[in-house]
Design a protein around this motif. Structure first.
Motif, mmCIF file in Angstrom:
data_model
loop_
_atom_site.group_PDB
_atom_site.id
_atom_site.type_symbol
_atom_site.label_atom_id
_atom_site.label_comp_id
_atom_site.label_asym_id
_atom_site.label_seq_id
_atom_site.Cartn_x
_atom_site.Cartn_y
_atom_site.Cartn_z
ATOM 1 N N ALA A 193 0.667 -1.405 -0.288
ATOM 2 C CA ALA A 193 -0.206 0.278 -0.178
ATOM 3 C C ALA A 193 0.990 1.750 -0.309
ATOM 4 C CB ALA A 193 -1.181 0.218 1.420
ATOM 5 N N THR A 225 -2.412 -1.864 3.285
ATOM 6 C CA THR A 225 -2.296 -3.375 2.476
ATOM 7 C C THR A 225 -3.350 -4.268 2.549
ATOM 8 O OG1 THR A 225 -0.239 -3.140 1.761
ATOM 9 C CG2 THR A 225 -0.977 -4.835 1.628
ATOM 10 N N ALA A 231 -3.541 -5.590 -2.061
ATOM 11 C CA ALA A 231 -2.130 -6.484 -2.246
ATOM 12 C C ALA A 231 -2.097 -6.723 -3.865
ATOM 13 C CB ALA A 231 -1.902 -7.604 -1.313
#
Length: 436
Positions: free
Chosen positions: A206, A309, A387
């Motif tokens: 992220a 993420t 992800a």
């Protein structure tokens, strides 16, 4: 396993359930030819087994003419090989549990799996469907909830030492060094279960996207590499740094996932990089410490962003070798998993680790601290990103071995990133992607 905000229009639950029930009742040979038994292959991790058995028990109770039996396989790379081998040899169980995203794509789903129609996936949200779609067909249903990849932390240790949740990597290291100086283990790693070694790399994605929103597309087109991109290489560097600074538990090489959960729950260690699905094990084995463990996103360089993420849940799939009465029973089982009743069976048995991917499924009001820390990331713009494995079909199979080597001081971060680029190239070529 995810900024999964996209939602299909909700099918009216009662009417949908009635139509689905009539359709399945009319086509299920179990009602005509006697009881049907099917098998459900899952990995042998405690959280997976607990979820699977909860679904199976609830389904079997509602469907006396169908019996689903859980079978287990190893986790990690060994388990991937079992799934691929059994699909290739035509020896797969009637239903199986496996990843969504890039690992799903590596199964050649158009050749190996049964496509699912809207009688089964009608209530599944679009964000999950995207992770289990190939050639325009949907092949899986979600087994569980959205997950975050970040850091589980021991709240009493933070309170004792007067620490705040870090927003940058430097703050995380400063907290870890203060914890180590206080005579406590700062960072838990559990490399006996090799898959757990990947979180510093995968959970940092992220932050990569926050720096470069086009990174996943450029990666798929072979325009960026881990070894030569400073932002992407940072995850490997984090693994090297925490080892070199002596911030890990002494038994990091032999400790298991279960050890990691125990340590962060009981205060044997302060930080455990992990997916939030670990809350299931925490709740089952350490209920008295359930709210002693919190969660935060893996920090990057910018305190003003620090996004999470996120991961899709695993999926349940039917191989093309499942036929006849077993196929209809397997479809009915998947329809149950992708229903409010399926969600409720999971919540009742193991709790909810995050938002569900099925319309109409809700969370209880009294979620554990890990979950309450997770949810705000989904509620703000730019707070969470999927992800990489859900934005690109490429994920090299050797990552967990590479991250173990980097995290153990055997391989440098630069060499590990370069090795992974080679691993990824092989995978991309096998998938026939342009530019590779």
């Amino acid at each position: 396993m995810l900024v999964h905000k996209a939602r299909r229009a909700m099918v009216v639950a009662a009417a949908g359930a009635g139509i689905l029930g009539l359709a399945l009742a009319g086509c299920t040979p179990a009602a005509e030819s006697g009881p049907v038994e099917i098998t459900f292959l899952v990995d042998n991790g405690d959280p997976t087994v607990q979820r699977s058995e909860a679904l199976v028990d609830a389904f079997n109770a509602e469907n006396p003419d169908i019996t689903v039996t859980v079978e287990t396989r190893p986790q990690g790379a060994d388990g991937d090989n079992v799934v691929k081998t059994r699909l290739a040899t035509g020896d797969m169980s009637d239903v199986f549990w496996y990843n969504a995203g890039s690992l799903f794509q590596a199964l050649s789903p158009e050749q190996t799996l049964v496509p699912l129609d809207d009688t089964i996936v009608g209530n599944v949200v679009d964000s999950f469907k995207a992770g289990v779609t190939a050639g325009g067909n949907v092949y899986g249903v979600p087994v569980g909830t959205a997950m975050g990849g970040g850091v589980l932390y021991n709240i009493p240790i933070y309170e004792e030492l007067g620490l705040s949740v870090p927003k940058t990597w430097d703050e995380f290291i400063a907290n870890s060094e203060a914890i180590q100086e206080a005579g406590k283990t700062a960072i838990i790693q559990t490399y006996a279960d090799t898959w757990t070694s990947q979180l510093f790399v995968l959970g940092d994605f992220a932050n990569v996207l926050a720096d470069n929103p086009e990174w996943a597309d450029r990666y798929t087109a072979n325009e960026v590499k881990y070894a030569t991109d400073d932002s992407a290489r940072a995850g490997f560097e984090h693994l090297q740094e925490v080892f070199e600074k002596g911030l890990l538990n002494a038994d990091f090489g032999s400790a298991t996932f279960d050890d990691g959960v125990r340590m962060v729950a009981t205060g044997e260690g302060a930080h455990y990089p992990m997916l939030t699905f670990a809350v299931t094990t925490l709740e089952a084995n350490y209920p008295d410490q359930l709210n002693d463990v919190g969660f935060f996103a893996l920090p990057g360089n910018d305190a003003g962003t620090n996004p999470l993420t996120t991961w899709l849940s695993a999926g349940a799939y039917i191989p093309v070798t499942t036929e006849g009465a077993k196929l209809e029973a397997a479809k009915k089982f998947l329809a149950f998993i992708a229903s409010v009743d399926g969600c409720d069976a999971l919540t009742d048995a193991v709790g909810a680790g995050g938002p569900y991917f099925v319309e109409g499924c809700t969370l209880p009001n009294d979620v554990p601290r890990v979950v309450s820390d997770l949810l705000p990331y989904f509620q703000v713009e730019g707070g969470a990103y999927p992800a990489l494995e859900f934005l690109s079909p490429i994920k090299g199979p050797g990552l967990e071995q590479i991250t173990v080597a980097v995290g153990s001081g055997i391989t440098s971060a630069a060499d590990g990133a370069a090795q992974y680029d080679v691993d990824v190239e092989k995978q991309a070529q096998q998938l026939g992607l342009e530019g590779w």
